[in-house]
Design a protein around this motif. Structure first.
Motif: not given
Length: 247
Positions: A11-18, A20-28
């Motif tokens: 499970v991975n989770k990537i958010y879009k920051a305000s 426009g950057r991608e922020v990875q909250a969870l990885t593998h």
């Protein structure tokens, strides 16, 4: 061997920051949760502990990966840090609120609710309002409310974080007693290393963001657990080990 309640795979989770950057909250994230197991999740602030719980509660979605449930993914109880009780409802009315919403106020469910209130030490307080209760008692109501519709899995996001140390210890004992009686599968997020070691069968230690599982520590302490157990060398060694993994 215990059957699997939840299987979390890559499970991975990537958010879009305000900006426009991608922020990875969870990885593998890979985790096999056994039925009736008590698992605590610890790690530094911002490592994705609450994000993982929100994904399991269907309050958020993973960017990739899969989650497989032994039963329905809809039958989940969630307890937040704040009890979030309805101030105009009594203890009894708050506790049975999910049964009203789901329209499942059956005789069996109402009898089970009475048993849960007694188990949580709330008998005699059914007509009290949240403002008349201590912080610990409000959290007990929140736990009973989350268990009222007999969920398969109970997710708890720092439910004792706002309590004083003495009340927190008492609530830990109460939670273990309820867990022993109900045999629920529990995933419990906390910042307290001692609390995690005391409550759990296993402790998941997560890394700083992007959050991944650094290590899983088995806690082989006997049940029932008592506050005095925290003075034993075995308990102290578990706390020391968890601190070392956290760095």
């Amino acid at each position: 061997m215990s059957t699997t309640a939840i299987r979390i795979e890559d499970v991975n989770k990537i958010y879009k920051a305000s900006d426009g950057r991608e922020v990875q909250a969870l990885t593998h994230i890979d985790l096999n949760v056994k039925k009736s197991e008590f698992i605590s999740i610890i790690g530094p602030s911002g490592c994705g502990k609450s994000t993982l719980l929100r994904i399991l509660a269907n309050l958020d979605t993973p960017s990739s990966g899969s989650i497989t449930w032994e039963k329905s993914a809809d039958n989940i109880g969630f307890v937040f840090q704040d009890a979030t009780l309805l101030p105009w409802k009594t203890v009894y009315q708050n506790a049975k609120f999910p049964l009203e919403v789901k329209k499942i106020e059956t005789k069996e469910n109402m009898e089970n609710l009475d048993k849960l209130l007694e188990l949580a030490g709330l008998k005699g307080f059914e007509k009290a309002y949240p403002r008349e209760l201590s912080g610990g008692m409000r959290q007990r109501v929140a736990i009973v409310r989350a268990l009222s519709y007999n969920p398969d899995v109970l997710l708890m996001d720092e439910p004792f974080g706002a309590l004083d140390a003495l009340t927190r210890d008492k609530m830990g004992i109460e939670l273990l007693r309820i867990w022993t009686e109900t045999k629920k599968t529990i995933l419990f997020v906390t910042h307290s290393i001692s609390e995690a070691a005391f409550l759990s069968d296993r402790v998941i230690v997560m890394s700083p963001r992007p959050g991944k599982i650094d290590e899983i520590i088995d806690i082989n302490l006997p049940h029932p657990r008592t506050v005095e157990m925290k003075e034993t060398i075995e308990f102290v060694n578990y706390v020391k080990k968890l601190r070392e993994v956290l760095g």
